[in-house]
Design a protein around this motif. Structure first.
Motif, mmCIF file in Angstrom:
data_model
loop_
_atom_site.group_PDB
_atom_site.id
_atom_site.type_symbol
_atom_site.label_atom_id
_atom_site.label_comp_id
_atom_site.label_asym_id
_atom_site.label_seq_id
_atom_site.Cartn_x
_atom_site.Cartn_y
_atom_site.Cartn_z
ATOM 1 N N LEU A 1 -6.288 2.296 2.817
ATOM 2 C CA LEU A 1 -5.662 1.006 2.550
ATOM 3 C C LEU A 1 -5.196 0.304 3.826
ATOM 4 O O LEU A 1 -5.221 -0.925 3.901
ATOM 5 C CB LEU A 1 -4.474 1.196 1.606
ATOM 6 N N ALA B 1 0.830 -1.205 0.000
ATOM 7 C CA ALA B 1 0.000 0.000 0.000
ATOM 8 C C ALA B 1 0.861 1.251 0.000
ATOM 9 O O ALA B 1 0.593 2.220 -0.727
ATOM 10 C CB ALA B 1 -0.932 -0.013 1.208
ATOM 11 N N GLY C 1 -0.116 1.297 -3.557
ATOM 12 C CA GLY C 1 -1.531 1.012 -3.440
ATOM 13 C C GLY C 1 -1.991 -0.271 -4.091
ATOM 14 O O GLY C 1 -3.180 -0.509 -4.232
#
Length: 287
Positions: free
Chosen positions: A226, A196, A200
């Motif tokens: 996230l 993340a 991401g």
């Protein structure tokens, strides 16, 4: 449920009888036990292909195709249904809950996967009044990733985490069992959070050209979305008997925007080449 209980007694009774009879002759080794476990799915496959298992015949039921309830399902669909049913017995309560809450067709998880449904033998259809409205393709928002592709990407991530977890456990093996257990449990969340922070998306999503998007805003999901997503995802994986994983997958499959429980209503997964994403409403009820 009554028909299923009859089939369980017959299938597992026959499997147990095979093990009991073979044990005095050749011993209860791995092949004999494996043969005993193969009897229930084989009984389900043969019974379904020939028109219905003994339990369904007793209660006047039949297996039909969800999209064409007049026709019998293909042999491949019946085989997939039977093979999927066996591991789901470990989380039978989740499977039962899914069947009870499916108000359109009363399908369990193995029916949803195989594209089948259970009808009365005398019924030409099924549904609210007359019987059954065929289950057609559900509307999906443009750009969304198909659940099957998401599952495949997650499988790649699990393999990566298995390799990383094994390496971490080996590295801390001299520190005791607690350190090894901590290394195995933390590998998944740390891997997800690291991916993340790095962009991401995970290696599995990169392989299948997927990305995590916000539901209410365009662009890549920020870290504040996230991070809790990753923690909930791997927390559900720790629920015994895979109950958390199965519930997560069923929520994702049924949601019009394919949001899983770990998406927390804030994110979903789209194709990397998608230029837009619009949330769609619930699927229309059958007539």
């Amino acid at each position: 449920m009554c028909a299923r209980l009859v089939d369980l007694v017959i299938g597992f009774g026959a499997g147990g009888a095979i093990v009991a009879l073979c044990e005095p002759l050749i011993g209860a080794g791995g092949p004999v036990v494996a043969a005993g476990w193969l009897v229930p799915p084989l009984y389900e496959i043969v019974g379904s292909i020939t028109g219905g298992t003994l339990g369904k015949r007793v209660f006047g039921l039949r297996i039909a195709s969800a999209r064409d309830p007049v026709s019998a399902p293909s042999a491949g669909a019946l085989t997939a249904r039977a093979l999927t049913m066996l591991p789901l017995m470990a989380i039978w309560f989740v499977n039962l809950l899914v069947m009870v809450t499916d108000r359109v067709a009363g399908r369990a998880i193995h029916d949803a996967i195989a594209g089948t449904v259970v009808c009365r033998t005398s019924a030409t259809g099924y549904g609210v009044d007359a019987g059954y409205q065929a289950v057609g393709p559900r509307e999906r928002a443009p750009g969304l990733a198909h659940p099957g592709v998401r599952i495949a990407a997650r499988g790649v991530d699990l393999l990566v985490c298995a390799v990383l977890g094994s390496a971490a456990a080996t590295a801390v093996g001299g520190a005791g069992r607690a350190a090894v257990a901590a290394a195995l449990l933390l590998t998944g969340p740390v891997y997800e959070l690291a991916c993340a922070c790095a962009g991401g998306t995970t290696l599995g999503k990169l392989l299948f050209r997927l990305r995590v998007r916000q539901v209410a805003a365009p662009g890549r999901a920020p870290l504040r979305r996230l991070a809790p997503r990753a923690l909930v995802l791997w927390g559900l994986a720790l629920v015994p008997c895979l109950a958390g994983v199965v519930c997560d997958l069923m929520i994702m499959w049924r949601d019009p925007s394919h949001r899983a429980a770990h998406d927390l209503g804030r994110t979903t997964v789209c194709r990397a080449d998608a230029t837009g994403y619009a949330t769609v409403g619930p699927a229309p009820s059958p007539a």
